[in-house]
Design a protein around this motif. Structure first.
Motif, PDB file in Angstrom:
ATOM      1  N   THR A  80       0.846  -1.151   0.169  1.00 44.89           N
ATOM      2  CA  THR A  80       0.037  -0.071   0.016  1.00 44.89           C
ATOM      3  C   THR A  80       0.981   1.228   0.038  1.00 44.89           C
ATOM      4  O   THR A  80       1.522   1.451   0.920  1.00 44.89           O
ATOM      5  CB  THR A  80      -0.950   0.004   1.345  1.00 44.89           C
ATOM      6  OG1 THR A  80      -1.616  -1.148   1.199  1.00 44.89           O
ATOM      7  CG2 THR A  80      -2.000   1.364   1.063  1.00 44.89           C
ATOM      8  N   VAL A  81       0.676   2.169  -1.110  1.00 38.90           N
ATOM      9  CA  VAL A  81       1.452   3.474  -1.313  1.00 38.90           C
ATOM     10  C   VAL A  81       0.499   4.644  -1.094  1.00 38.90           C
ATOM     11  O   VAL A  81      -0.417   4.614  -1.658  1.00 38.90           O
ATOM     12  CB  VAL A  81       2.079   3.368  -2.747  1.00 38.90           C
ATOM     13  CG1 VAL A  81       2.883   4.686  -2.623  1.00 38.90           C
ATOM     14  CG2 VAL A  81       3.280   2.062  -2.766  1.00 38.90           C
ATOM     15  N   HIS A 104       5.211   7.099  -0.468  1.00 39.38           N
ATOM     16  CA  HIS A 104       5.747   6.333   0.492  1.00 39.38           C
ATOM     17  C   HIS A 104       4.930   5.036   0.717  1.00 39.38           C
ATOM     18  O   HIS A 104       3.689   5.016   0.740  1.00 39.38           O
ATOM     19  CB  HIS A 104       6.114   7.205   1.603  1.00 39.38           C
ATOM     20  CG  HIS A 104       6.933   8.099   1.633  1.00 39.38           C
ATOM     21  ND1 HIS A 104       7.017   9.151   2.464  1.00 39.38           N
ATOM     22  CD2 HIS A 104       7.954   8.550   0.589  1.00 39.38           C
ATOM     23  CE1 HIS A 104       8.100  10.007   2.323  1.00 39.38           C
ATOM     24  NE2 HIS A 104       8.563   9.633   0.942  1.00 39.38           N
ATOM     25  N   ILE A 105       5.584   4.004   1.197  1.00 36.67           N
ATOM     26  CA  ILE A 105       5.024   2.862   1.583  1.00 36.67           C
ATOM     27  C   ILE A 105       4.523   3.022   3.018  1.00 36.67           C
ATOM     28  O   ILE A 105       4.954   3.448   4.008  1.00 36.67           O
ATOM     29  CB  ILE A 105       5.834   1.533   1.381  1.00 36.67           C
ATOM     30  CG1 ILE A 105       6.487   1.194  -0.159  1.00 36.67           C
ATOM     31  CG2 ILE A 105       5.162   0.488   2.165  1.00 36.67           C
ATOM     32  CD1 ILE A 105       7.303  -0.002   0.054  1.00 36.67           C
ATOM     33  N   GLN A 142       1.890   0.399   4.212  1.00 41.97           N
ATOM     34  CA  GLN A 142       1.702  -0.810   5.017  1.00 41.97           C
ATOM     35  C   GLN A 142       2.008  -2.049   3.932  1.00 41.97           C
ATOM     36  O   GLN A 142       1.921  -1.882   2.801  1.00 41.97           O
ATOM     37  CB  GLN A 142       0.371  -0.892   5.487  1.00 41.97           C
ATOM     38  CG  GLN A 142      -0.791  -0.949   4.477  1.00 41.97           C
ATOM     39  CD  GLN A 142      -2.111  -1.121   5.072  1.00 41.97           C
ATOM     40  OE1 GLN A 142      -2.232  -1.000   6.125  1.00 41.97           O
ATOM     41  NE2 GLN A 142      -3.144  -1.628   4.409  1.00 41.97           N
ATOM     42  N   LEU A 143       2.102  -3.217   4.531  1.00 42.86           N
ATOM     43  CA  LEU A 143       2.089  -4.383   3.469  1.00 42.86           C
ATOM     44  C   LEU A 143       1.115  -5.086   3.767  1.00 42.86           C
ATOM     45  O   LEU A 143       0.535  -5.396   4.865  1.00 42.86           O
ATOM     46  CB  LEU A 143       3.713  -5.259   3.873  1.00 42.86           C
ATOM     47  CG  LEU A 143       4.863  -4.615   3.796  1.00 42.86           C
ATOM     48  CD1 LEU A 143       6.015  -5.509   4.293  1.00 42.86           C
ATOM     49  CD2 LEU A 143       5.100  -3.811   2.465  1.00 42.86           C
ATOM     50  N   VAL A 144       0.546  -5.932   2.876  1.00 41.22           N
ATOM     51  CA  VAL A 144      -0.498  -6.879   3.235  1.00 41.22           C
ATOM     52  C   VAL A 144      -0.079  -8.351   2.885  1.00 41.22           C
ATOM     53  O   VAL A 144       0.483  -8.426   1.515  1.00 41.22           O
ATOM     54  CB  VAL A 144      -1.734  -6.390   2.178  1.00 41.22           C
ATOM     55  CG1 VAL A 144      -2.863  -7.465   2.255  1.00 41.22           C
ATOM     56  CG2 VAL A 144      -2.277  -4.896   2.328  1.00 41.22           C
ATOM     57  N   PHE A 145      -0.193  -8.985   3.668  1.00 43.44           N
ATOM     58  CA  PHE A 145       0.548 -10.457   3.341  1.00 43.44           C
ATOM     59  C   PHE A 145      -0.598 -11.257   2.871  1.00 43.44           C
ATOM     60  O   PHE A 145      -1.887 -10.979   2.799  1.00 43.44           O
ATOM     61  CB  PHE A 145       0.767 -11.064   4.574  1.00 43.44           C
ATOM     62  CG  PHE A 145       1.865 -10.379   5.404  1.00 43.44           C
ATOM     63  CD1 PHE A 145       3.318 -10.233   4.923  1.00 43.44           C
ATOM     64  CD2 PHE A 145       1.639  -9.613   6.446  1.00 43.44           C
ATOM     65  CE1 PHE A 145       4.284  -9.508   5.203  1.00 43.44           C
ATOM     66  CE2 PHE A 145       2.689  -8.669   7.181  1.00 43.44           C
ATOM     67  CZ  PHE A 145       4.074  -8.857   6.441  1.00 43.44           C
ATOM     68  N   SER A 146      -0.190 -12.519   2.468  1.00 39.74           N
ATOM     69  CA  SER A 146      -1.321 -13.454   1.584  1.00 39.74           C
ATOM     70  C   SER A 146      -2.105 -14.143   2.636  1.00 39.74           C
ATOM     71  O   SER A 146      -3.138 -14.398   2.035  1.00 39.74           O
ATOM     72  CB  SER A 146      -0.489 -14.570   1.230  1.00 39.74           C
ATOM     73  OG  SER A 146       0.311 -15.346   2.352  1.00 39.74           O
ATOM     74  N   LYS A 176       1.980  -2.429   9.422  1.00 37.88           N
ATOM     75  CA  LYS A 176       2.472  -0.865   9.200  1.00 37.88           C
ATOM     76  C   LYS A 176       3.428  -0.512   9.849  1.00 37.88           C
ATOM     77  O   LYS A 176       3.995  -1.075  10.608  1.00 37.88           O
ATOM     78  CB  LYS A 176       1.072  -0.076   9.823  1.00 37.88           C
ATOM     79  CG  LYS A 176      -0.148  -0.327   9.293  1.00 37.88           C
ATOM     80  CD  LYS A 176      -1.572   0.287  10.089  1.00 37.88           C
ATOM     81  CE  LYS A 176      -2.576   0.392   9.150  1.00 37.88           C
ATOM     82  NZ  LYS A 176      -3.514   1.087  10.031  1.00 37.88           N
ATOM     83  N   GLY A 177       4.308   0.455   9.240  1.00 36.14           N
ATOM     84  CA  GLY A 177       5.318   1.430   9.661  1.00 36.14           C
ATOM     85  C   GLY A 177       5.667   2.544   9.133  1.00 36.14           C
ATOM     86  O   GLY A 177       4.958   2.924   8.335  1.00 36.14           O
TER      87      GLY A 177
END
Length: 202
Positions: free
Chosen positions: A172-173, A179-180, A182-186, A192-193
């Motif tokens: 997610t940008v 900027h990034i 968060q990451l969404v995993f499988s 979030k960071g």
């Protein structure tokens, strides 16, 4: 490497570092050629050259050999270090070029301790206080990249880095800053960071 370096640098500060990788995807185990600056990276982490060599099945690399570079059948070693003994104002290679103009046929590599050691399949620990330039050479590791990655991961985890073993499904940008966020995993969970660093590679 990034997780190991950041966790070492910020070990006395209250920040959270998370390493994300997927054991499902895995890595490619290859022999990795490095340059001397990697030794400078490892030493502040508390590892001696002997520690790295033992942990990664490394050999000592004195330079890079180029074959058929100038013409077919040609080969030369570009060492990690100096060629010859220059003066304060004139580097050595200018003297070598002038001598070559006058018929001197000795190759430049003959004036390099590193290249000479490599050609003879020899190695010696460096002098901590070289008496002159002729004793100066540098070297690097050639190691198993997977073993080195494992060592860096263990170092990072020992300093409190969190490990998430999952596959990233989506990044997610933020539209404004790009900027990034968060990451969404499988498995649909999120991470979030404030700052994300992505290693591009295999």
């Amino acid at each position: 490497m990034t997780a190991a370096a950041l966790s070492q640098h910020f070990k006395d500060q209250s920040i959270t570092i998370t390493l994300v990788e997927s054991s499902v995807l895995g890595t490619v185990g290859v022999g990795e050629a490095t340059i001397p600056t990697l030794r400078c990276f490892c030493h502040p982490l508390g590892y001696s050259d002997a520690d790295i060599i033992k942990a990664t099945n490394a050999t000592c690399k004195l330079g890079i050999e180029f074959q058929d570079w100038y013409q077919l059948g040609s080969r030369f070693i570009h060492p990690f270090g100096l060629f010859g003994q220059g003066t304060k104002d004139v580097p050595f290679h200018h003297y070598w070029l002038r001598a070559k103009q006058h018929g001197h046929e000795v190759p430049l590599s003959a004036y390099s301790l590193g290249a000479s050691l490599a050609k003879q399949n020899k190695f010696s620990p460096q002098h901590k206080k070289p008496a002159n330039q002729l004793e100066v050479f540098d070297w690097a590791y050639h190691f198993d990249a997977s073993l080195f990655a494992d060592l860096m991961k263990k170092h990072a985890l020992s300093l409190g880095v969190k490990l998430i073993d999952k596959q990233v499904a989506q990044v997610t940008v933020e539209q404004d800053s790009q900027h990034i966020s968060q990451l969404v995993f499988s498995d649909s969970t999120l991470l979030k960071g404030d700052f994300f660093y992505r290693l591009f590679g295999l």
